[in-house]
Scaffold this active site. Structure first.
Site, short mmCIF file in Angstrom:
data_model
loop_
_atom_site.label_atom_id
_atom_site.label_comp_id
_atom_site.label_asym_id
_atom_site.label_seq_id
_atom_site.Cartn_x
_atom_site.Cartn_y
_atom_site.Cartn_z
N ASN A 295 -50.71 41.78 -42.10
CA ASN A 295 -51.30 41.24 -43.32
C ASN A 295 -51.13 42.27 -44.43
O ASN A 295 -51.86 43.26 -44.47
CB ASN A 295 -52.79 40.94 -43.06
CG ASN A 295 -53.53 40.51 -44.31
OD1 ASN A 295 -52.92 40.22 -45.34
ND2 ASN A 295 -54.86 40.48 -44.22
N TRP A 296 -50.17 42.02 -45.29
CA TRP A 296 -49.84 43.02 -46.33
C TRP A 296 -50.86 43.03 -47.46
O TRP A 296 -50.83 43.92 -48.31
CB TRP A 296 -48.46 42.73 -46.90
CG TRP A 296 -47.32 42.94 -45.96
CD1 TRP A 296 -47.39 43.13 -44.60
CD2 TRP A 296 -45.93 42.99 -46.30
NE1 TRP A 296 -46.12 43.29 -44.08
CE2 TRP A 296 -45.21 43.20 -45.11
CE3 TRP A 296 -45.21 42.86 -47.50
CZ2 TRP A 296 -43.82 43.30 -45.08
CZ3 TRP A 296 -43.84 42.96 -47.46
CH2 TRP A 296 -43.14 43.18 -46.27
N LYS A 297 -51.72 42.03 -47.52
CA LYS A 297 -52.71 41.92 -48.60
C LYS A 297 -52.00 41.98 -49.96
O LYS A 297 -50.88 41.53 -50.07
CB LYS A 297 -53.80 42.98 -48.43
CG LYS A 297 -54.40 42.94 -47.01
CD LYS A 297 -55.66 43.71 -46.86
CE LYS A 297 -56.14 43.58 -45.40
NZ LYS A 297 -57.41 44.25 -45.17
N GLU B 223 -61.99 38.93 -46.66
CA GLU B 223 -61.89 39.27 -48.10
C GLU B 223 -61.88 38.02 -48.96
O GLU B 223 -62.39 38.01 -50.08
CB GLU B 223 -60.63 40.14 -48.34
CG GLU B 223 -60.83 41.55 -47.78
CD GLU B 223 -59.56 42.25 -47.34
OE1 GLU B 223 -58.45 41.82 -47.70
OE2 GLU B 223 -59.68 43.26 -46.61
N GLY C 143 -60.24 48.17 -42.68
CA GLY C 143 -59.87 49.16 -43.68
C GLY C 143 -60.79 50.37 -43.72
O GLY C 143 -60.75 51.16 -44.66
N SER D 283 -58.74 48.05 -38.52
CA SER D 283 -58.33 49.43 -38.26
C SER D 283 -57.48 49.60 -37.00
O SER D 283 -57.56 50.62 -36.32
CB SER D 283 -59.55 50.36 -38.23
OG SER D 283 -60.20 50.36 -39.49
N GLY E 70 -53.70 45.27 -40.95
CA GLY E 70 -53.63 45.42 -42.40
C GLY E 70 -52.85 46.67 -42.78
O GLY E 70 -51.62 46.68 -42.78
N GLY E 71 -53.56 47.75 -43.07
CA GLY E 71 -52.96 48.99 -43.56
C GLY E 71 -51.73 49.46 -42.78
O GLY E 71 -50.70 49.80 -43.39
P1 PGA Z 1 -56.94 46.87 -41.53
O1 PGA Z 1 -57.05 45.35 -42.03
O2 PGA Z 1 -55.96 46.88 -40.38
O3 PGA Z 1 -56.41 47.62 -42.73
O4 PGA Z 1 -58.29 47.31 -41.12
C1 PGA Z 1 -57.08 44.30 -41.11
C2 PGA Z 1 -57.17 42.98 -41.84
O5 PGA Z 1 -57.88 42.91 -42.84
O6 PGA Z 1 -56.58 41.97 -41.42
#
Ligand code: PGA
Length: 252
Positions: A9-11, A96, A172, A213, A234-235
């Site tokens: 998920n690149w956001k 989010e 995150g 995370s 995510g990250g």
């Molecule tokens: P993160 O995000 O790996 O940066 O914690 C996960 C997500 O929001 O899907």
């Protein structure tokens, strides 16, 4: 029996040019990993360009959100048909979106139905906040979300759904849930609720990812858990070596 799935998920990151560079760097490593469904979810603006790059790689493409209506006066929104032009997957109800864009279980439910109707695989996010976690409300929160998000969805369509359990306090923050703790939520709360919504077979067949995370160092721990079928990342999905390592760790 449940094929592992790892989605990035690149956001709200990467211009089209940056997205193309990242994907070109990811393709050689990801293409070679058999037995894992790999999915990239860049922003809407890059979907067209990235879908061309992913052709014949076996790597899937997903959007990060979607409106449920087919078309009309919904300024700023993107329809299921528009996403289907480029994607096989769509993330729905990310925390989010729930937190900053007022998405509710009701809108999530409409989006899941629309995704299934058009043949997209929805990756539906659930999970409790830090306050709910600390108050011992994890069970009631995920039970409410699973029940409401999947209300009225036919059993015949249900095993196309992918669920992502993402405790909000772990997203995150670098404060990942323990693998035992995450697995227990899936095994004791999420699968039993799906069993009530549909039946025991579907509850066993639906893939459930962990998110929050996940990184190259801790991914394997989650994948060794019996109820965790992959990850929503995510990250770490923006880093070529890290994301490739995470996908590799999911290999059965
Ligand atoms: P993160 O995000 O790996 O940066 O914690 C996960 C997500 O929001 O899907």
């Amino acid at each position: 029996m449940r094929k592992p799935l790892v989605a990035g998920n690149w956001k709200m990151n990467k211009t089209v040019a940056e997205a193309k560079t990242l994907v070109q760097e990811l393709i050689p490593g990801l293409k070679a990993i058999a037995g894992v469904e790999r999915v990239l979810c860049p922003p809407f603006t890059s979907l067209s360009a990235i879908s061309a790059l992913l052709e014949k790689t076996g790597i899937g493409l997903g959007a990060q959100n979607m409106h449920w209506e087919a078309s009309g006066a919904f300024t700023g929104e993107v329809s299921p048909q528009m996403i289907k032009e480029f994607c096989g997957y769509v993330i729905i109800g990310h925390s989010e979106r729930r937190q900053y864009f007022a998405e509710t279980d009701d809108t999530v439910n409409k989006k899941v139905k629309a995704a299934l109707a058009i043949g997209l695989t929805p990756i539906v996010c659930v999970g409790e906040s830090l306050a709910e976690y600390e108050a011992g409300q994890t069970k009631s929160v995920v039970t409410r979300q699973i029940t409401a998000d999947f209300n009225g969805i036919e059993a015949a369509l249900a095993d196309r759904i992918v669920v992502a359990y993402e405790p909000i306090w772990a997203i995150g923050t670098g404060k990942a849930a323990t693998s035992d703790g995450a697995n227990a939520v899936l095994k004791d709360f999420i699968r039993p609720t799906m069993s009530q919504v549909w039946n025991a077979t579907i509850a066993q067949n639906v893939r459930i990812l962990y998110g929050g995370s996940v990184n190259a160092a801790n991914a394997a721990e989650y994948f060794h858990q019996p109820d965790i079928d992959g990850a929503l990342v995510g990250g770490a999905s923006l880093k070529v070596a890290d994301f490739t390592k995470i996908v590799e760790a999911a290999r059965p």
